[in-house]
Design a protein around this motif. Sequence first.
Motif: not given
Ligand code: ZN
Length: 337
Positions: A112-114, A116-118, A138-140, A305-307
């Motif tokens: 899950n992308h969100m 993964a951000h965490i 907080v993303s786009g 940012t996305d990576n």
């Molecule tokens: Zn993102």
Amino acid sequence: MPHEKVILAFESSCDDTGVAVIRGNQVLSNVVSNQTIHEKYGGVVPELASRAHAQNIVPALEAVLEESGLNDKDIDAVAYTLGPGLMGSLHVGTAFAKSWAWSHGIPSIPVNHMQAHILAHFLAPGPYPEFPFLCLTVSGGHTQLVKVNAPLDMVVLGETKDDAAGEAFDKVAKLMGLPYPGGPVLDRMAAEGNPAAFKFSKPKVEGLDMSFSGLKTQIWQFLQKETQRDVAFVESNMHDIAASVQQTILDILMEKLEMAVSETAITRVAIAGGVSANRGLRSRLDAKSNECGWEVFIPPMAYCTDNAAMIAMAGSLLDAHGFRGELSDEPMPRWKF
Ligand code: ZN
Ligand code: KG4
């Protein structure tokens, strides 16, 4: 020393094609291929994003293998973004990652992308937050306040009812005639402006939820009115408008974050997602750390940012908990956790 798994990861949820490889939580290579094609359209064009992912993914993988000095046989598992995101973009990464894993006889792990951000907070060199902690993501596409109890135990305490914070930055920047994505541009301009120059009202939203769409309308009306009086208004007040808009967005985020801290009595606070690259937000959090003793965790810019390094980290933690994907796993554009 236990074998530290080598995870290859693919990120293709929106307009950046990411490929990375990590061993344990050490990033060996992290390549992000930014798609510039969307700039002239003022936003991401989904069809063009999918096509660009298909073009970028193999060169990005080659670059990662070359930089890390690894061979295919060194890879233990493949992690990839299954959602949320744009359907066509997710399809490219999902199909490619699963095929690569299948053809090499190794597991594939949907992420899950969100989340993964965490989990990017657990990439070396740290510092790593102890559990539980709060994370403002907080993303786009998303804006959430999350209580993180354990790597894979996260509870959403509040979220935006409409636009995401990054979307608010991007839409206001577009109204001001600035290029896409507007967040980083507004951030740079805000640094030279007066945040008290113009006043915008904050929406009243119950509890820990948030709203940003009214702000965009309010600023649109304000700019309309002012440009009727003076056609050069935006041009001559660019920095002050940017600083005032940014201040209002950050006020909304900080108010809810403060509420979450007082409701949960958790003072370990992290930020994640593209908007966590914002210098204004980073300094507001640093101020909280100095004034209120919050323990603040701010990821390095490259992991905001996305990576794909963050996807690899999430995949590694899922793998350590025995989680495996199926070749039948389909992209989930609206995946909530
Ligand atoms: Zn993102
Ligand atoms: O997490 P991310 O890279 O992609 C999504 O998952 O959406 O976030 C992208 C968002 C965009 O809206 C972009 O304008 C915003 O993050 N952003 C920023 C900054 N850098 C990126 N917003 C404000 N200030 C920044 N420095």
